[in-house]
Design a protein around this motif. Sequence first.
Motif, short mmCIF file in Angstrom:
data_model
loop_
_atom_site.label_atom_id
_atom_site.label_comp_id
_atom_site.label_asym_id
_atom_site.label_seq_id
_atom_site.Cartn_x
_atom_site.Cartn_y
_atom_site.Cartn_z
N GLU A 77 0.84 -1.19 0.00
CA GLU A 77 0.00 0.00 0.00
C GLU A 77 0.87 1.24 0.00
OE1 GLU A 77 -2.04 1.06 3.91
OE2 GLU A 77 -1.66 -1.08 4.16
N GLU A 78 0.33 2.28 -0.60
CA GLU A 78 1.06 3.54 -0.70
C GLU A 78 0.05 4.67 -0.59
OE1 GLU A 78 3.41 5.91 -4.18
OE2 GLU A 78 3.76 3.75 -4.02
N ILE A 79 0.43 5.68 0.17
CA ILE A 79 -0.42 6.86 0.30
C ILE A 79 0.34 8.04 -0.28
CG2 ILE A 79 -1.61 8.41 1.89
CD1 ILE A 79 -1.80 6.05 3.86
N GLY A 80 -0.25 8.66 -1.28
CA GLY A 80 0.34 9.83 -1.90
C GLY A 80 -0.53 11.04 -1.63
N SER A 81 0.04 12.20 -1.82
CA SER A 81 -0.70 13.42 -1.58
C SER A 81 -0.86 14.18 -2.89
CB SER A 81 0.04 14.29 -0.56
OG SER A 81 -0.71 15.44 -0.28
N GLU A 82 -2.07 14.59 -3.14
CA GLU A 82 -2.37 15.37 -4.33
C GLU A 82 -2.99 16.68 -3.85
OE1 GLU A 82 -5.20 14.39 -7.86
OE2 GLU A 82 -3.60 12.90 -7.79
N GLY A 83 -2.16 17.66 -3.59
CA GLY A 83 -2.66 18.91 -3.03
C GLY A 83 -3.12 18.68 -1.60
N LEU A 84 -4.37 19.00 -1.32
CA LEU A 84 -4.93 18.81 0.02
C LEU A 84 -5.45 17.41 0.25
CD1 LEU A 84 -7.03 22.09 0.30
CD2 LEU A 84 -4.83 21.61 1.37
N TRP A 85 -5.53 16.60 -0.82
CA TRP A 85 -6.17 15.29 -0.72
C TRP A 85 -5.15 14.17 -0.85
CZ3 TRP A 85 -9.96 17.76 0.93
CH2 TRP A 85 -10.48 18.87 0.27
N ASN A 86 -5.41 13.08 -0.17
CA ASN A 86 -4.59 11.89 -0.29
C ASN A 86 -5.11 11.01 -1.41
OD1 ASN A 86 -2.91 12.55 1.84
ND2 ASN A 86 -4.14 11.48 3.33
N GLU A 87 -4.19 10.21 -1.97
CA GLU A 87 -4.55 9.20 -2.95
C GLU A 87 -3.96 7.90 -2.45
OE1 GLU A 87 -4.53 10.07 -7.23
OE2 GLU A 87 -3.12 8.40 -7.35
#
Length: 96
Positions: A51-61
């Motif tokens: 699993e990986e959590i990325g950040s796209e601006g204010l939101w996580n992906e």
Amino acid sequence: MSKKKVIGLVAGLVLVVLIVLLAVALILRVDSVQAKETALERSGGGEVVAEEIGSEGLWNEYSYVIRNGDQWYEIEVNGFGRVTEFKSGTGQPIFD
């Protein structure tokens, strides 16, 4: 009404709309637990092997690799709980 009052009212209205939209977005976003549940549901169950959590601006992906028997799934879930990418196959998963 004077021009300054009209500009002030419009600016205040725009500010209120932006605050309401931000509040709605914050209420609708999901956390990693909810995103993982969505991915597992979409894959029909299994075990999360990466699993990986990325950040796209204010939101996580959120990205998950799930193994269910000899079937694997790569699933991306956006910050609002929507599946944005879905790949599956058999054997070993191929990581991009």
